[in-house]
Design an enzyme around this catalytic site. Structure first.
Site, PDB file in Angstrom:
ATOM      1  N   GLU A 214       0.840  -1.200   0.000  1.00 31.53           N
ATOM      2  CA  GLU A 214       0.000   0.000   0.000  1.00 31.53           C
ATOM      3  C   GLU A 214       0.879   1.255   0.000  1.00 31.53           C
ATOM      4  O   GLU A 214       0.938   2.016   0.967  1.00 31.53           O
ATOM      5  CB  GLU A 214      -0.957  -0.064   1.191  1.00 31.53           C
ATOM      6  CG  GLU A 214      -1.904  -1.256   1.084  1.00 31.53           C
ATOM      7  CD  GLU A 214      -2.694  -1.533   2.360  1.00 31.53           C
ATOM      8  OE1 GLU A 214      -2.647  -0.711   3.300  1.00 31.53           O
ATOM      9  OE2 GLU A 214      -3.376  -2.582   2.413  1.00 31.53           O
TER      10      GLU A 214
ATOM     11  N   HIS B  23      -4.169   3.070   5.384  1.00 30.90           N
ATOM     12  CA  HIS B  23      -4.149   1.945   4.450  1.00 30.90           C
ATOM     13  C   HIS B  23      -4.680   2.396   3.078  1.00 30.90           C
ATOM     14  O   HIS B  23      -5.078   3.526   2.887  1.00 30.90           O
ATOM     15  CB  HIS B  23      -5.056   0.810   4.959  1.00 30.90           C
ATOM     16  CG  HIS B  23      -4.580   0.160   6.214  1.00 30.90           C
ATOM     17  ND1 HIS B  23      -4.077  -1.118   6.242  1.00 30.90           N
ATOM     18  CD2 HIS B  23      -4.544   0.601   7.493  1.00 30.90           C
ATOM     19  CE1 HIS B  23      -3.746  -1.446   7.483  1.00 30.90           C
ATOM     20  NE2 HIS B  23      -4.027  -0.410   8.266  1.00 30.90           N
TER      21      HIS B  23
ATOM     22  N   GLU C  21      -8.835   3.897   4.676  1.00 32.21           N
ATOM     23  CA  GLU C  21      -8.548   3.247   3.396  1.00 32.21           C
ATOM     24  C   GLU C  21      -8.581   4.348   2.352  1.00 32.21           C
ATOM     25  O   GLU C  21      -9.641   4.910   2.060  1.00 32.21           O
ATOM     26  CB  GLU C  21      -9.583   2.164   3.073  1.00 32.21           C
ATOM     27  CG  GLU C  21      -9.642   1.009   4.070  1.00 32.21           C
ATOM     28  CD  GLU C  21      -8.491   0.026   3.938  1.00 32.21           C
ATOM     29  OE1 GLU C  21      -7.652   0.213   3.026  1.00 32.21           O
ATOM     30  OE2 GLU C  21      -8.427  -0.910   4.740  1.00 32.21           O
TER      31      GLU C  21
END
Length: 432
Positions: free
Chosen positions: A183, A306, A381
Site C-alpha cells: 500500500e 491503508h 482506506e
C-alpha cells in the site's frame, strides 16, 4: 484492506527472489473480475474456491448475498472461472485484463534507490532507504522534531518514526503507516502530512502542529515494503518464514481477538495472523512503544493509514458490539469524510469497521482502543474506490491529491474531537 490470496502455485518460483537478481514476481495476464453475489449458493461456492485454490486472489471474502467482490484470477484459470460464473449464474465484469501492465507503468514513477533526501518529493514513489534518509534530514532541520528508532524487524531493519512536539502538555496523535507492504500510497501520504506540519503556512495546519504533538511512522513494515520494490509488488505481509511459506499480516497480529474473524492460521494465506498474538518483532516494537508512552505522551488519537476503498473506519473490526463512544466516533468520522469530499470531490464512507468493510481481528486500531484506552482511533482506506482497477498500484499523479484529502480529514476530525472534549486537559491550546 482485505487483500489478494497469494497465487502460490503460479508465482512462488519468482516471489522470494532477492534484490539484484532481477527475478521479480510477475502478473502477466492476471485478470481482475468484479462479481455480484446474489444467492447463498454463490456465497458457498466462492468460499470453497478461495479455500481450495491458490490461483484466485480475493479482495475481501464472500460472506453474504447482495455483496460485490473483486477477484484476481491467474491466466491458467480463466477458462475455469468463465465456466463457474456461467454455472452458478454469477454476474461478473472484467475490470482489468493484465495486472502486469499496471505494475510496468508504475516503474517510471519510482525514484532510484540512491535518491538524495534533498530530492525527496511527492510526484514519485520512494524506496525505504530514501524515506528514512529524508526523515533524518528533517530532524536535522527542525528543532522540535526528534527521530524515534524502534527495535529491529525480522530482517534487522529498524522501524523509524519521528516525534514533533512543541508543547509537552499537548495531546499526541499517533500515525501508523505502511503496515501492509504493497500500500505505497500510505507512506507517501504520511510523509506529505509530516512535511505540511513542518512547513505549511496554512492557519489550520499550523494549529495542528502547535496544538498537538505528532508521532508518525511512515513504514512500520520495513521488510515487506522493501520486498515490494525488490521481489513482489503485491506482497502484503512481513517476511518472517513459517515452514514453506513466509510472512505474517501484521495488522492481524495484535492482541485484539487474535486469530478471530477475518484472520487465518494458515501461513500461506495473505491474512495469516502469526504464530501467536504479537509474535512478530514489528508488532512487538510498536506495541511496546505505545504501551510505554500512551500515558506519558498523552496519546489520545491513533490513525492507521491503508489503501484502498475510500473509507474512514473506527472499532470494532472483530465484533458487532458498538464502542462506548460510538456516536462521537460517527460524528468525527463524518467530519473527516465531508472534508475529503470538499477537497477534491472524492467520496469516502465512514463507520465501524465491521459495519463498513468486513470482519477483521488482531488489528492495531482495535488493540489501541481496547487495550490502551485510546478513545479516538481510526483506520483510513485511501484511494481508489472499492471497484478500483488500480487497487494498490495507485498512479503517482494521485499521491498529492490523496495526501491533501488525508490532511483535510485530520484537520476536520481533530477539530470535531476537540469540540467533543477529547483533549480538554491540554494547556495553552487554541480552538481549531
Amino acid at each position: 484492506m482485505q487483500a489478494f490470496r497469494w497465487v502460490l502455485g503460479y508465482v512462488m518460483l519468482f516471489a522470494f527472489a532477492k534484490a539484484g537478481t532481477g527475478d521479480m514476481a510477475r502478473y502477466d495476464h492476471f485478470r481482475l473480475y468484479r462479481v455480484l453475489i446474489r444467492t447463498q449458493a454463490q456465497v458457498e461456492m466462492l468460499q470453497k474456491l478461495e479455500e481450495q485454490s491458490d490461483s484466485y486472489s480475493f479482495m475481501g471474502h464472500a460472506r453474504q448475498p447482495n455483496q460485490n467482490l473483486t477477484i484476481m484470477v491467474a491466466p491458467h484459470k480463466i477458462a475455469e472461472i468463465t465456466e463457474l460464473l456461467a454455472r452458478y449464474e454469477l454476474q461478473g465484469t472484467i475490470l482489468l485484463y493484465n495486472m502486469q501492465e499496471l505494475i510496468d507503468r508504475e516503474q517510471s514513477t519510482i525514484k532510484p534507490k540512491d535518491t538524495k533526501p534533498e530530492d525527496f518529493g511527492w510526484n514519485f514513489y520512494h524506496h525505504l532507504d530514501t524515506i528514512n534518509a529524508w526523515l533524518r534530514l528533517q530532524v536535522s532541520r527542525h528543532s522540535h522534531l526528534e527521530l524515534v528508532e524502534l527495535s529491529a524487524s525480522y530482517e534487522n531493519q529498524a522501524l523509524y518514526g519521528v516525534k514533533l512536539a512543541k508543547n509537552p502538555a499537548n495531546s499526541a496523535i499517533f500515525v501508523e503507516c505502511g503496515i501492509h507492504a504493497r500500500e505505497w500510497i500510505s507512506p507517501a501520504s504520511c510523509t506529505f502530512v509530516l512535511n505540511e506540519l513542518l512547513t505549511s503556512d496554512r492557519a489550520d495546519v499550523r494549529q495542528l502542529a502547535d496544538n498537538f504533538n505528532w508521532i508518525i511512522f511512515p513504514v512500520v513494515n520495513p521488510d515487506g515494503y522493501r520486498y515490494t520494490f525488490e521481489g513482489d509488488r503485491l506482497w502484503r505481509k512481513n517476511t518472517k518464514p513459517y515452514g514453506l511459506c513466509r510472512g505474517v499480516d501484521l495488522n492481524r497480529n495484535f492482541a485484539s481477538d487474535w486469530n478471530g474473524p477475518g484472520a487465518s492460521s494458515d501461513p500461506c494465506r495473505y491474512d495469516f495472523a502469526g504464530g501467536s498474538e504479537a509474535s512478530e518483532p514489528e508488532t512487538q516494537a510498536l506495541a511496546s512503544y505505545l504501551t510505554e508512552n500512551v500515558s506519558k505522551l498523552r496519546i489520545r488519537t491513533y490513525f492507521s493509514i491503508h489503501s484502498f476503498s475510500q473509507l474512514v473506519m473506527f472499532p470494532y473490526g472483530y465484533k458487532t458490539d458498538r464502542v462506548s463512544n460510538y456516536d462521537d466516533l460517527v460524528a468525527i468520522g463524518r467530519k473527516g469524510s465531508e472534508a475529503i469530499e470538499r477537497t477534491h470531490g472524492m467520496k469516502y464512507v465512514s463507520g465501524a469497521m465491521i459495519e463498513t468493510i468486513y470482519p477483521s481481528s488482531g488489528d492495531s486500531v482495535d488493540w489501541v482502543y481496547s487495550a490502551l484506552g485510546v478513545p479516538v482511533a481510526y483506520t483510513f482506506e485511501l484511494r481508489g474506490p472499492p471497484d478500483s482497477t488500480n487497487m494498490f498500484v495507485l498512479p503517482a499523479v494521485e499521491i498529492i491529491p490523496t495526501a491533501e484529502e488525508l490532511l483535510a480529514a485530520f484537520v476536520a476530525m481533530l477539530g470535531e474531537a476537540t469540540q467533543l472534549g477529547y483533549y480538554e486537559s491540554d494547556m495553552n491550546r487554541q480552538e481549531l
